[in-house]
Design an enzyme around this catalytic site. Structure first.
Site, mmCIF file in Angstrom:
data_model
loop_
_atom_site.group_PDB
_atom_site.id
_atom_site.type_symbol
_atom_site.label_atom_id
_atom_site.label_comp_id
_atom_site.label_asym_id
_atom_site.label_seq_id
_atom_site.Cartn_x
_atom_site.Cartn_y
_atom_site.Cartn_z
ATOM 1 N N SER A 107 0.958 -1.157 -0.175
ATOM 2 C CA SER A 107 -0.029 0.198 0.039
ATOM 3 C C SER A 107 0.830 1.371 0.125
ATOM 4 O O SER A 107 0.192 2.273 -0.305
ATOM 5 C CB SER A 107 -0.692 -0.265 1.287
ATOM 6 O OG SER A 107 -0.143 -0.044 2.253
ATOM 7 N N HIS A 114 -5.263 -4.481 -1.174
ATOM 8 C CA HIS A 114 -5.235 -3.260 -1.996
ATOM 9 C C HIS A 114 -5.499 -3.722 -3.452
ATOM 10 O O HIS A 114 -5.041 -2.898 -4.509
ATOM 11 C CB HIS A 114 -3.962 -2.577 -1.692
ATOM 12 C CG HIS A 114 -3.967 -1.940 -0.391
ATOM 13 N ND1 HIS A 114 -4.478 -0.811 -0.226
ATOM 14 C CD2 HIS A 114 -3.551 -2.490 0.574
ATOM 15 C CE1 HIS A 114 -4.312 -0.342 1.084
ATOM 16 N NE2 HIS A 114 -3.656 -1.427 1.616
ATOM 17 N N LYS A 147 -12.018 -0.960 0.866
ATOM 18 C CA LYS A 147 -11.283 -0.201 -0.015
ATOM 19 C C LYS A 147 -12.120 -0.263 -1.336
ATOM 20 O O LYS A 147 -13.208 0.631 -1.478
ATOM 21 C CB LYS A 147 -9.879 -0.909 -0.063
ATOM 22 C CG LYS A 147 -9.156 -0.719 1.323
ATOM 23 C CD LYS A 147 -7.886 -0.806 1.228
ATOM 24 C CE LYS A 147 -7.176 -0.539 2.574
ATOM 25 N NZ LYS A 147 -7.658 -1.038 3.646
#
Length: 404
Positions: A188, A216, A247
């Site tokens: 990340s 991610h 996310k």
């Protein structure tokens, strides 16, 4: 003893080092992302958010919003307890089936966050498998590190994304010991991507289990959003795939996927699952809708990639240094905590641009940065405004430009 004084001494040290964190008071406004209301001194103004992990803007997607609202009206607001007592709801099971399908696995298991899913799964695997050895990439997230530490299993750290070092360390371990290779797909902070195929081949050679954090990457990569492992056709060769709903999917929660036996094992022994109140059914319904949408739609992913490329090109033209990688994460390197916070403050105060400074301990000292995450909803004008702001501040603050 004055405990507040002890607390304050350490806080003052943090401030002196430039690593004290100040959170902006933001209010997301439905339908306006990436704009958000910034509350300050009794007033509210719009700022453009450039560091959100709502990577595709799915937290603002109408079908996801509608799914959550419908589920709240249908089920109420809470789950009613832990999954073990009274909190297992139909919507949880539907979501777990959606996640298992996403990663082409037999089963999935929900957690309250991606942090908890990593902590609970790794700590349970490491503690319950006799003589287990966990080989952890040196760049792994804090949640993985904490899970491994809590397991009290033997831990071996291998150099970040260095498959040769991984193999050398595997060779030195007892052949009959259970071994788990824990790593991420997209890291990340630097935005670099793991050499998953090579890691899998080494794992298979030495009979090790693979534990892949796709936090991610889920929703963002692969034809259905299954992550880097799907993009590279490797999902069936990964033992456990972990991810988040908070996310790219725009909601909240974490999960693991794997075989029926693996998920049942974690369900039965992980304290982080057993003793935690379950996600609200409405959250599960919204997440399932978001996942199903991104399995079919590539519009959001394609638009995001276009905006990422435009911002990189703009930074290159302006000579603003940023780490090159193949992901959607654009780290602009400052390498000084005080200057990083100063730049972030200037961007917010003078330009209406919100980006949180990334300092130690999130990144090593001397690698402080601003981390930009363009979304499909950032306009070309937003990108131009950001590049203009950075160009002006780079001169104003006398920060070195990138070498051509």
């Amino acid at each position: 003893m004055n405990f507040d004084s002890l607390f304050q001494d350490q806080l003052n040290t943090l401030k002196d080092e430039g690593n004290y964190r100040v959170f902006a008071e933001l209010e997301r406004s439905c339908g306006k992302f990436p704009l958000a209301g910034n509350h300050q001194n009794g007033e509210v103004r719009d700022v453009t958010v450039w560091c959100s992990n709502d990577y595709l803007g799915m937290g603002q997607n109408q079908v996801v919003i509608d799914a959550m609202c419908e589920a709240v009206k249908r089920t109420g607001t809470g789950a009613g307890g832990t999954r073990n007592i009274s909190g297992t709801n139909h919507d949880h099971l539907l979501l777990e089936r959606e996640l298992a399908d996403l990663h082409n696995k037999e089963a999935a298991l929900l957690f309250t966050s991606g942090y908890v899913s990593n902590w609970a799964a790794l700590s349970t695997l490491g503690s319950r498998l006799k003589d287990c050895i966990i080989l952890s990439d040196s760049g792994n997230h804090a949640s993985m590190i904490e899970g491994i530490r809590h397991s009290r299993a033997q831990r071996v750290i291998w150099e970040h994304n260095d498959v040769a070092d991984l193999e050398a360390k595997l060779q030195a371990l007892p052949a009959n010991a259970p071994k788990i290779i824990a790593f991420e797909s997209v890291y990340s902070m630097d935005g670099d991507i793991a050499p998953i195929r090579e890691i899998v081949e080494v794992a298979e050679k030495y009979g090790a289990m693979t534990y892949l954090d796709e936090v991610h990457a889920v929703g963002l990569y692969g034809p259905r959003g299954g992550g880097i492992a799907e993009q590279e056709g490797l999902m069936d060769r990964i033992t456990l795939i972990e991810g988040t709903l908070g996310k790219a999917y725009g909601v909240v929660g974490g999960f693991i996927t794997g075989s029926d036996a693996l998920c049942d094992f974690i369900r039965s022994f992980a304290s982080g699952f057993i003793f935690t109140t379950a996600l609200p059914p409405a959250v599960a319904a919204a997440a399932r809708t978001s996942i199903a949408h991104l399995k079919e739609s590539n519009i959001e992913r394609q638009r995001q990639r276009e905006q990422v490329a435009k911002l990189r090109a703009g930074l290159d033209r302006a000579g603003i240094p940023h780490l090159m990688n193949d992901s959607h994460i654009i780290p602009v390197m400052i390498k000084d905590p005080v200057k990083t916070k100063m730049l972030a403050d200037y961007l917010m105060d003078e330009w209406g641009i919100y980006v949180q400074p990334i300092n130690y301990p999130t990144v090593p000292k001397g690698t402080e940065r601003l981390r930009f995450t363009p979304s499909p909803l950032h306009s070309d004008a937003d990108i131009d405004h950001l590049v203009a702001a950075l160009t002006s501040l780079w001169k104003q603050c006398a920060i070195a430009h990138a070498v051509a």
